[in-house]
Design an enzyme around this catalytic site. Structure first.
Site, PDB file in Angstrom:
ATOM      1  N   GLU A  83       0.998  -1.098   0.014  1.00 63.59           N
ATOM      2  CA  GLU A  83      -0.176   0.056   0.066  1.00 63.59           C
ATOM      3  C   GLU A  83       0.950   1.158   0.008  1.00 63.59           C
ATOM      4  O   GLU A  83       0.600   2.304  -0.710  1.00 63.59           O
ATOM      5  CB  GLU A  83      -0.932   0.098   1.259  1.00 63.59           C
ATOM      6  CG  GLU A  83      -1.825   1.191   1.467  1.00 63.59           C
ATOM      7  CD  GLU A  83      -1.780   1.858   2.982  1.00 63.59           C
ATOM      8  OE1 GLU A  83      -1.283   2.888   2.910  1.00 63.59           O
ATOM      9  OE2 GLU A  83      -1.907   0.968   3.836  1.00 63.59           O
ATOM     10  N   HIS A  84       1.992   1.366   0.533  1.00 67.16           N
ATOM     11  CA  HIS A  84       2.876   2.581   0.765  1.00 67.16           C
ATOM     12  C   HIS A  84       3.520   2.368  -0.647  1.00 67.16           C
ATOM     13  O   HIS A  84       3.686   3.679  -1.041  1.00 67.16           O
ATOM     14  CB  HIS A  84       3.888   2.025   1.839  1.00 67.16           C
ATOM     15  CG  HIS A  84       3.589   2.725   3.262  1.00 67.16           C
ATOM     16  ND1 HIS A  84       4.174   3.651   3.783  1.00 67.16           N
ATOM     17  CD2 HIS A  84       2.453   2.345   4.097  1.00 67.16           C
ATOM     18  CE1 HIS A  84       3.611   3.987   4.920  1.00 67.16           C
ATOM     19  NE2 HIS A  84       2.663   3.178   5.089  1.00 67.16           N
TER      20      HIS A  84
END
Length: 447
Positions: A83-84
């Site tokens: 997600e990052h």
């Protein structure tokens, strides 16, 4: 209303009556109630929308059906790391261009990883819906996932872990999850551990992306000033319909087993309070008892008028913060009570909490408490639906958990149907403190 091609329009499979906006069970005079629209596209993408009269903004989000629950112990945190990483650059945008893409339009862009899903969300003016769909589509389908970016982002996440470790009223919930679920992924730290984050590499991230980030595992939802046909056309124009379905083989998830009642303490001399969570297994999504559970949970620890707040803080002065919490998942749930107290009064505080819980577990609620709780729960349900972001999440939930989209009248009827027998059964099954796990963090243990 904008038109779309016949091929797109033909795949609308379901239209369900929605909720009224202004008052319980009512709608503005002469105005139709909002409706939830659903389309299952040929490439597996599920699309939902709810138009909200009077709104000028749109909340747009995409949920990936992969997260912490689907990780192996040695890869704990890989969903959060991915997600990052998608924000570090895509085929057509740098990290800075991603950051500027919606903020310069007055909008917002965010993402988060939960137990069961990873979500990417935006809120923009209605005229910028296409830009929001394009940016999130790029993040999901076309991230670069480069080694040089991973080296930097790993440092960021390690700092995030340090921040949680320095915040006892955050870390105590991870401690409770581990105590409750043990080695099951429900007990994993969403951020991962220092060891797993340090060892995760680009192949791990790319493998998860290839396995999960495709339309067959995605739910898209939008709410606000949006028409369903317009949303479908926007998704077509921004490439969402061109991505192949992908592998939709379910991720294996082991059955959940809850640990028995026990107490755990983590000694920390560097903080001034003892932080405590007392809790256990809660209600799953789709459980018919969820409204009775929510009513009890709210009356016990949902605000300043709650039993726990009044007893522990107002009458005894043993804590500044005391409240209940709950989370619902597809297969189970968790709930409990959090408080922080001076080490010398922590045992007295948790004894007071147990006293309150035990009273409800043994006796249920009085008729007057039940009536007041219904009024309060009705109000909270209605007011929670007034924001376009919360309505977007509610729309997505119908697909993520297979739940019906109920009108406000139907929701109110479910609340009104809660009776004393149901409350007594739920209180006995879930709120008995003798069945709970106790975890504490600080200078002194409680038992």
């Amino acid at each position: 209303m904008k038109t779309v091609s016949a091929a797109v329009a033909a795949i609308v499979v379901d239209v369900v009556d929605g909720t009224a906006v202004v008052a319980i069970g009512a709608k503005p005079l002469g105005a139709p109630a909002p409706t939830l629209h659903r389309t299952d596209l040929p490439n597996g993408l599920t699309v939902l929308s709810e138009a909200v009269p009077g709104a000028r903004s749109v909340a747009f989000g995409a949920w990936v059906r992969a997260a912490t629950l689907h990780e192996h112990p040695e890869q704990m945190g890989v969903s959060h790391l991915l997600e990052h990483m998608v924000f570090k650059g895509t085929r057509s945008r740098s990290a800075q261009e991603i950051a500027l893409s919606l903020e310069t339009l007055g909008g917002s862009l965010d993402a988060y990883t939960e137990r069961e899903h990873t979500s990417y969300q935006a809120r923009v003016l209605d005229e910028h819906l296409a830009e929001a769909a394009h940016v999130i589509g790029e993040l999901i389908f076309h991230p670069l996932l480069r080694s040089e970016d991973l080296a930097l982002e790993r440092k960021v996440i390690l700092e995030e872990i340090s921040m949680v470790e320095d915040t006892p009223d955050d870390i105590i919930f991870d401690v409770h999850n581990r105590a409750l679920w043990g080695d099951h992924p429900h007990g994993f730290a969403i951020l991962g551990t220092r060891d797993t984050v340090k060892t995760l590499d680009v192949p791990d991230i790319r493998a998860l992306h290839a396995r999960a980030y495709h339309p067959g595992r995605l739910v898209v939802a939008a709410s606000g000033r949006v028409e369903h046909e317009q949303l479908l056309e926007t998704l077509r124009q921004t490439g969402w319909m061109d991505i192949p379905k992908g592998d939709v083989t379910p991720f294996p998830v082991d059955p959940v087993e809850v640990a028995g009642p026990h107490a755990e303490h983590i000694k920390r001399k560097d903080i001034g309070q003892t932080h405590i969570v007392l809790g256990g297994q809660g209600i799953a999504h789709g459980d018919d008892r969820r409204y009775a559970f929510a009513l009890i949970d709210m009356l016990l620890g949902g605000g300043m008028s709650s039993r726990l707040f009044q007893r522990v803080r107002e009458e005894l002065g043993l804590a500044y913060s005391v409240h209940s919490f709950s989370s619902a998942y597809a297969d189970t749930g968790s709930h409990g009570v959090y408080l922080a107290s001076a080490p010398e009064t922590a045992q007295q505080a948790i004894d007071a909490v147990r006293e309150v819980l035990r009273g409800v577990a043994l006796n249920g609620l009085t008729a007057s408490e039940l009536a007041a709780g219904k009024r309060q729960l009705r109000g909270q349900l209605v007011m929670s639906m007034e924001g376009v972001s919360s309505r977007m999440y509610r729309a997505a939930t119908t697909a993520l958990y297979g739940e019906p989209f109920r009108t406000i009248d139907e929701l109110m009827a479910l609340v009104d149907a809660i009776d004393e027998d149901q409350v007594r059964d739920v209180a006995r099954d879930f709120f008995d403190p003798d069945r709970h796990i106790l975890v504490s963090l600080g200078p002194k243990a409680v038992r």
